[in-house]
Design a protein around this motif. Structure first.
Motif, mmCIF file in Angstrom:
data_model
loop_
_atom_site.group_PDB
_atom_site.id
_atom_site.type_symbol
_atom_site.label_atom_id
_atom_site.label_comp_id
_atom_site.label_asym_id
_atom_site.label_seq_id
_atom_site.Cartn_x
_atom_site.Cartn_y
_atom_site.Cartn_z
ATOM 1 N N GLY A 1 146.230 -16.354 97.986
ATOM 2 C CA GLY A 1 146.301 -17.088 99.234
ATOM 3 C C GLY A 1 145.790 -16.338 100.437
ATOM 4 O O GLY A 1 145.840 -16.866 101.554
ATOM 5 N N ALA A 2 145.263 -15.118 100.242
ATOM 6 C CA ALA A 2 144.768 -14.370 101.400
ATOM 7 C C ALA A 2 143.596 -15.086 102.059
ATOM 8 O O ALA A 2 143.500 -15.142 103.291
ATOM 9 C CB ALA A 2 144.367 -12.957 100.983
ATOM 10 N N GLY A 3 142.704 -15.631 101.263
ATOM 11 C CA GLY A 3 141.582 -16.382 101.827
ATOM 12 C C GLY A 3 142.028 -17.688 102.457
ATOM 13 O O GLY A 3 141.520 -18.088 103.514
ATOM 14 N N CYS A 4 142.979 -18.348 101.816
ATOM 15 C CA CYS A 4 143.478 -19.617 102.349
ATOM 16 C C CYS A 4 144.171 -19.407 103.686
ATOM 17 O O CYS A 4 143.984 -20.187 104.633
ATOM 18 C CB CYS A 4 144.436 -20.253 101.349
ATOM 19 N N LEU A 5 144.983 -18.347 103.775
ATOM 20 C CA LEU A 5 145.624 -18.037 105.053
ATOM 21 C C LEU A 5 144.576 -17.724 106.111
ATOM 22 O O LEU A 5 144.712 -18.141 107.269
ATOM 23 C CB LEU A 5 146.586 -16.864 104.895
ATOM 24 N N LEU A 6 143.527 -17.006 105.726
ATOM 25 C CA LEU A 6 142.479 -16.686 106.693
ATOM 26 C C LEU A 6 141.896 -17.951 107.310
ATOM 27 O O LEU A 6 141.686 -18.019 108.528
ATOM 28 C CB LEU A 6 141.372 -15.867 106.033
ATOM 29 N N THR A 7 141.624 -18.964 106.503
ATOM 30 C CA THR A 7 141.078 -20.208 107.046
ATOM 31 C C THR A 7 142.030 -20.806 108.070
ATOM 32 O O THR A 7 141.616 -21.284 109.135
ATOM 33 C CB THR A 7 140.805 -21.221 105.932
ATOM 34 N N SER A 8 143.330 -20.765 107.789
ATOM 35 C CA SER A 8 144.308 -21.300 108.736
ATOM 36 C C SER A 8 144.396 -20.443 109.993
ATOM 37 O O SER A 8 144.576 -20.968 111.102
ATOM 38 C CB SER A 8 145.676 -21.413 108.057
#
Length: 280
Positions: free
Chosen positions: A197-204
């Motif tokens: 989820g590190a990339g997903c959090l980055l988008t947010s």
């Protein structure tokens, strides 16, 4: 403090002071981490998926993030409803095309969203972005292949021009472009690839910065820089401990970001010209 650091720090203060509402339609694997990461940064997360309410939620948000990590047709339909509502009310919409290229359904879902919704920014790895513009790159499940960092600048420019949106490609060095201007951000740490989820959090996180700054090149670069700085600082604290400790330290560092957090942790380059110093 350099000029670039001050402009990015000003945006961080805006996020922390205004606590923008970020409406996340994200995947089940990362919901908790994304919410906690946004809270740590200073933003306000909300996760709403029901087609009966997403239009109302999107229109009051500062940004809407569409993440296709665990998708089905009904969810994609709801994402389009939310995205179109956001478009109608001037709210930026970000797309995270998780795993585009892994299956035809996943790729077509991302492309359908792009056809139906005006996307302000696309954030993905090189393989995901390549598949959105009809170029084949290796993808393993939802992860980019080993050669994904090769030619990322040219790919990002092509994608931005083809999709008519801001494009961020993350990797060993992150790239952001509107198809004309390019910024490259070095920093972070490889431990980010060990945290689901590190990339997903980055988008947010990019959504939180986009909510307070209409110049998406500036907003996106600031978000990438501070995210990388938090990761670098967390890695330095947990070098001997592993990804579990890093994940907690990373949330802590997001919460402790301040005007001097970038110094010594992040480098930003513009079209091959160094505009910021202090690489790790």
């Amino acid at each position: 403090m350099s000029t670039w650091e001050k402009s990015y720090s000003d945006l961080l203060k805006k996020v922390q002071n205004s606590k923008p509402l970020v409406h996340n339609m994200t995947n089940v694997v990362v919901t908790n981490f994304t919410a906690n990461g946004l809270y740590a940064l200073g933003a306000s997360p909300v996760m709403a998926y029901a087609p009966e309410e997403v239009a109302d939620m999107a229109k009051i948000a500062g940004a809407v993030v569409l993440n296709i990590g665990t998708l089905n047709r009904e969810l994609v339909d709801a994402m389009i409803i939310a995205g179109q509502s956001a478009n109608a009310h001037g709210v930026p919409v970000l797309l995270d095309p998780v795993g585009a290229g892994a299956t035809s359904f996943r790729t077509e879902s991302a492309l359908r969203i792009l056809r139906k919704v005006k996307i302000s920014l696309v954030r993905g790895n090189a393989a995901e972005v390549a598949h959105l513009v009809g170029e084949a790159r290796e993808i393993k499940g939802v992860d980019a292949g080993d050669s994904a960092d090769s030619g990322n600048v040219d790919l990002a420019i092509r994608a931005a021009r083809t999709l008519n949106t801001m494009v961020v490609i993350t990797g060993k060095e992150d790239v952001i472009t509107d198809g004309a201007e390019v910024r490259m951000i070095s920093g972070g740490d490889a431990l980010l690839t060990k945290v689901t989820g590190a990339g997903c959090l980055l988008t947010s996180v990019l959504g939180a910065f986009a909510a307070v700054e209409p110049n998406l090149l500036l907003a996106g670069t600031a978000g990438l820089a501070f995210y990388g700085a938090a990761a670098s600082r967390a890695a330095a604290r947990t070098a001997e401990l592993g990804p579990g400790s890093f994940q907690i330290a990373f949330l802590d560092e997001l919460a402790k970001l301040h005007t001097c957090s970038l110094e010594g942790h992040v480098t930003v380059r513009e079209a091959g010209t160094t505009t910021a110093g202090g690489a790790r």
